[in-house]
Scaffold this motif. Structure first.
Motif, PDB file in Angstrom:
ATOM      1  N   GLY A  89      30.980  52.673 -35.233  1.00 27.48           N
ATOM      2  CA  GLY A  89      31.620  51.446 -35.708  1.00 27.48           C
ATOM      3  C   GLY A  89      31.728  50.364 -34.653  1.00 27.48           C
ATOM      4  N   ILE A  90      31.538  50.718 -33.377  1.00 22.42           N
ATOM      5  CA  ILE A  90      31.588  49.732 -32.288  1.00 22.42           C
ATOM      6  C   ILE A  90      30.159  49.451 -31.844  1.00 22.42           C
ATOM      7  CG2 ILE A  90      32.481  49.174 -29.998  1.00 22.42           C
ATOM      8  CD1 ILE A  90      34.660  49.473 -32.081  1.00 22.42           C
ATOM      9  N   SER A  91      29.596  48.345 -32.333  1.00 16.97           N
ATOM     10  CA  SER A  91      28.187  47.992 -32.091  1.00 16.97           C
ATOM     11  C   SER A  91      27.243  49.110 -32.527  1.00 16.97           C
ATOM     12  CB  SER A  91      27.954  47.649 -30.612  1.00 16.97           C
ATOM     13  OG  SER A  91      28.493  46.399 -30.301  1.00 16.97           O
ATOM     14  N   ASP A  92      27.698  49.939 -33.433  1.00 10.61           N
ATOM     15  CA  ASP A  92      26.911  51.038 -33.991  1.00 10.61           C
ATOM     16  C   ASP A  92      27.327  51.225 -35.444  1.00 10.61           C
ATOM     17  OD1 ASP A  92      25.182  51.974 -31.963  1.00 10.61           O
ATOM     18  OD2 ASP A  92      26.820  53.032 -30.961  1.00 10.61           O
ATOM     19  N   PRO A  93      26.517  51.918 -36.245  1.00 11.95           N
ATOM     20  CA  PRO A  93      26.898  52.171 -37.643  1.00 11.95           C
ATOM     21  C   PRO A  93      28.253  52.864 -37.742  1.00 11.95           C
ATOM     22  CG  PRO A  93      24.615  52.785 -37.250  1.00 11.95           C
ATOM     23  CD  PRO A  93      25.208  52.493 -35.910  1.00 11.95           C
ATOM     24  N   ARG A 134      32.077  41.011 -27.932  1.00 16.46           N
ATOM     25  CA  ARG A 134      31.161  40.478 -28.937  1.00 16.46           C
ATOM     26  C   ARG A 134      29.875  41.290 -29.096  1.00 16.46           C
ATOM     27  NH1 ARG A 134      32.405  35.841 -31.871  1.00 16.46           N
ATOM     28  NH2 ARG A 134      30.659  36.678 -33.007  1.00 16.46           N
ATOM     29  N   GLY A 135      29.790  42.470 -28.485  1.00 20.33           N
ATOM     30  CA  GLY A 135      28.590  43.283 -28.645  1.00 20.33           C
ATOM     31  C   GLY A 135      27.372  42.577 -28.075  1.00 20.33           C
ATOM     32  N   PHE A 136      26.227  42.714 -28.745  1.00 20.09           N
ATOM     33  CA  PHE A 136      25.002  42.034 -28.327  1.00 20.09           C
ATOM     34  C   PHE A 136      24.995  40.609 -28.878  1.00 20.09           C
ATOM     35  CE2 PHE A 136      23.793  46.482 -28.046  1.00 20.09           C
ATOM     36  CZ  PHE A 136      23.053  46.527 -26.872  1.00 20.09           C
ATOM     37  N   ASP A 156      40.561  34.653 -22.298  1.00 13.25           N
ATOM     38  CA  ASP A 156      40.360  36.101 -22.308  1.00 13.25           C
ATOM     39  C   ASP A 156      39.094  36.479 -21.535  1.00 13.25           C
ATOM     40  OD1 ASP A 156      41.344  34.810 -24.772  1.00 13.25           O
ATOM     41  OD2 ASP A 156      41.946  36.824 -25.341  1.00 13.25           O
ATOM     42  N   THR A 157      39.115  37.659 -20.941  1.00 12.84           N
ATOM     43  CA  THR A 157      37.906  38.216 -20.342  1.00 12.84           C
ATOM     44  C   THR A 157      36.892  38.479 -21.464  1.00 12.84           C
ATOM     45  OG1 THR A 157      39.215  39.245 -18.586  1.00 12.84           O
ATOM     46  CG2 THR A 157      37.004  40.124 -18.953  1.00 12.84           C
ATOM     47  N   LEU A 158      35.631  38.159 -21.217  1.00 13.55           N
ATOM     48  CA  LEU A 158      34.582  38.284 -22.231  1.00 13.55           C
ATOM     49  C   LEU A 158      33.713  39.509 -21.928  1.00 13.55           C
ATOM     50  CD1 LEU A 158      33.459  34.532 -22.203  1.00 13.55           C
ATOM     51  CD2 LEU A 158      35.257  35.589 -23.597  1.00 13.55           C
ATOM     52  N   ILE A 159      33.393  40.281 -22.961  1.00 12.61           N
ATOM     53  CA  ILE A 159      32.569  41.480 -22.781  1.00 12.61           C
ATOM     54  C   ILE A 159      31.418  41.458 -23.775  1.00 12.61           C
ATOM     55  CG2 ILE A 159      32.528  44.003 -22.728  1.00 12.61           C
ATOM     56  CD1 ILE A 159      35.546  43.963 -22.334  1.00 12.61           C
ATOM     57  N   ILE A 160      30.202  41.617 -23.259  1.00  7.89           N
ATOM     58  CA  ILE A 160      29.028  41.693 -24.135  1.00  7.89           C
ATOM     59  C   ILE A 160      28.096  42.797 -23.634  1.00  7.89           C
ATOM     60  CG2 ILE A 160      29.121  39.256 -24.802  1.00  7.89           C
ATOM     61  CD1 ILE A 160      26.853  38.691 -22.881  1.00  7.89           C
ATOM     62  N   TYR A 161      27.247  43.285 -24.533  1.00  9.03           N
ATOM     63  CA  TYR A 161      26.219  44.255 -24.184  1.00  9.03           C
ATOM     64  C   TYR A 161      24.894  43.515 -23.999  1.00  9.03           C
ATOM     65  CZ  TYR A 161      29.239  48.120 -25.828  1.00  9.03           C
ATOM     66  OH  TYR A 161      30.238  49.021 -25.993  1.00  9.03           O
ATOM     67  N   GLU A 216      20.995  50.498 -19.565  1.00  9.29           N
ATOM     68  CA  GLU A 216      21.858  49.756 -20.487  1.00  9.29           C
ATOM     69  C   GLU A 216      22.927  49.011 -19.689  1.00  9.29           C
ATOM     70  OE1 GLU A 216      23.170  53.006 -22.858  1.00  9.29           O
ATOM     71  OE2 GLU A 216      21.495  52.837 -24.257  1.00  9.29           O
ATOM     72  N   PHE A 217      23.238  47.780 -20.142  1.00  8.97           N
ATOM     73  CA  PHE A 217      24.146  46.921 -19.385  1.00  8.97           C
ATOM     74  C   PHE A 217      25.358  46.488 -20.213  1.00  8.97           C
ATOM     75  CE2 PHE A 217      20.182  46.542 -17.122  1.00  8.97           C
ATOM     76  CZ  PHE A 217      20.561  46.404 -15.790  1.00  8.97           C
ATOM     77  N   VAL A 218      26.497  46.398 -19.529  1.00 12.29           N
ATOM     78  CA  VAL A 218      27.700  45.780 -20.089  1.00 12.29           C
ATOM     79  C   VAL A 218      28.088  44.647 -19.139  1.00 12.29           C
ATOM     80  CG1 VAL A 218      30.058  46.096 -20.911  1.00 12.29           C
ATOM     81  CG2 VAL A 218      28.456  48.024 -20.959  1.00 12.29           C
ATOM     82  N   LEU A 219      28.214  43.435 -19.679  1.00 12.29           N
ATOM     83  CA  LEU A 219      28.589  42.271 -18.877  1.00 12.29           C
ATOM     84  C   LEU A 219      30.055  41.950 -19.140  1.00 12.29           C
ATOM     85  CD1 LEU A 219      25.515  39.922 -19.562  1.00 12.29           C
ATOM     86  CD2 LEU A 219      25.676  41.916 -18.081  1.00 12.29           C
TER      87      LEU A 219
END
Length: 281
Positions: A89-93, A134-136, A156-161, A216-219
Motif C-alpha cells: 500500500g506504500i508505493s506498492d499494491p 510523495r513516492g516516485f 515539512d521535510t520532503l521524501i521521494i523515491y 534503489e534511492f530515497v531522497l
C-alpha cells in the motif's frame, strides 16, 4: 460460512533479518499468499522454509485480482498480501484491496514492519517532526511540475523515491525548482552496500556524476526554511520606499496601525520610524 481475513504483511527492504516474528507467524498460518512478484517472494519464503500457494497481485492486475481475493475471503480463506519489499500500500499494491475489504465488511489486519520512508528520514538528520512523502515523481514534466509547485512551499521535510537511471536528472530538476536545499540521498537501505550521502542538491549532483548511481534511492529534502521565507518577503518590498510599502499593506486590507507594525517588522526598523511616513497616507 465464516469469512476469512486478509493480512497485509511488510517484508524486508533489503536485510532478511528485518522480518518480524509476527510476520513469519502470519505467513505460516494463512491459506495462501498474494505476492507482487511470485519469483521474488519465493526467495523470501524459501529462506524461512514457508510453503504456501502463491498467486500474483501487482499494479497491472490489482483491480481484477482484488475481486478474486474478495471472493476467496468470502469463502473463508485467510490470505496474506506481500510486496517485493516494504509495506503493502506504500508505493506498492495494497490500497485497492483495503478499500474493497472495507466496502465488503471483511476483516483485515495491517502488520507493522519495514519501510524505507522512516529509515531514510531518521538517517537524514533533517527535521523528523513533520514530513511529506510523495513516492516516485511522475515522468511527465507537466505532472511533475504540479506536484513540485505544491511541495516547494512546504516547511515539512520532503521524501521521494527514485530509480538509479533517473537520479541525476531528478536532482537537477529539484535544484532548479527548489533552490540549493539540504538533502540526504539514501541508497540500498539495509543492504550490504547501503550508503547515505548528506549535503546539498548541488554537491549531490557532483557526487553522483562521479559515482554512478546504482540500486534503489530515497531522497530526503529539507523543507522551506525561515531564511527562504524571509528572503521571499523581502523581495516583495525591497524596491519600495517605506511609504510605498505602507500603502501596499493598507491596500491589501490592513488598518494603518497594523500596516505600521508589519512594515516595521519586515524592514527591521522601529515603528516610530515607519509612523513618520504614515501621516500623509
Amino acid at each position: 460460512m465464516e469469512k476469512g481475513k486478509l493480512y497485509l504483511v511488510p517484508t524486508p527492504i533489503g536485510n532478511l533479518k528485518d522480518i518480524t516474528l509476527r510476520a513469519l507467524e502470519v505467513l505460516e498460518k494463512v491459506d495462501m499468499i498474494a505476492a507482487e512478484d511470485t519469483r521474488q517472494s519465493l526467495k523470501l519464503l524459501n529462506h524461512f522454509n514457508i510453503k504456501k500457494p502463491l498467486f500474483s497481485y501487482h499494479k497491472h492486475n490489482e483491480q481484477s485480482k482484488s475481486e478474486d481475493i474478495i471472493n476467496k475471503l468470502k469463502e473463508g480463506f485467510n490470505i496474506a498480501l506481500i510486496t517485493d519489499a516494504g509495506t503493502p500500500g506504500i508505493s506498492d499494491p495494497g490500497s485497492v484491496i483495503v478499500s474493497r475489504c472495507i466496502e465488503e465488511d471483511i476483516a483485515f489486519e495491517v502488520l507493522p514492519g519495514a519501510t524505507a520512508i522512516t529509515t531514510a528520514l531518521v538517517y537524514s538528520g533533517l527535521d523528523t517532526t513533520k514530513f511529506v512523502f510523495r513516492g516516485f515523481l511522475p515522468r511527465e514534466n507537466k505532472d511533475r511540475n504540479l506536484i513540485i509547485e505544491e511541495m516547494k512551499n512546504y516547511r515539512d521535510t520532503l521524501i521521494i523515491y527514485e530509480a538509479p537511471h533517473r537520479l541525476i536528472g531528478t536532482l537537477e530538476y529539484l535544484l532548479e525548482a527548489l533552490g540549493n536545499r539540504r538533502i540526504s540521498v539514501c541508497r540500498e537501505l539495509t543492504k550490504l552496500h547501503e550508503e547515505i550521502f548528506r549535503g546539498d542538491l548541488l554537491s549531490s549532483i557532483s557526487y553522483f556524476n562521479e559515482n554512478k548511481p546504482r540500486g534503489e534511492f530515497v531522497l530526503v529534502i529539507e523543507g522551506k526554511t525561515d531564511e527562504e521565507i524571509l528572503a521571499e518577503k523581502e523581495a516583495l518590498w525591497k524596491d519600495l520606499s517605506i511609504e510605498e510599502h505602507l500603502l501596499k499593506k493598507i491596500e491589501s486590507g490592513m488598518s494603518k496601525k497594523e500596516a505600521i507594525k508589519i512594515v516595521a517588522k519586515e524592514r527591521n526598523i522601529s515603528k516610530k520610524e515607519v509612523y513618520k511616513y504614515s501621516t500623509e497616507i
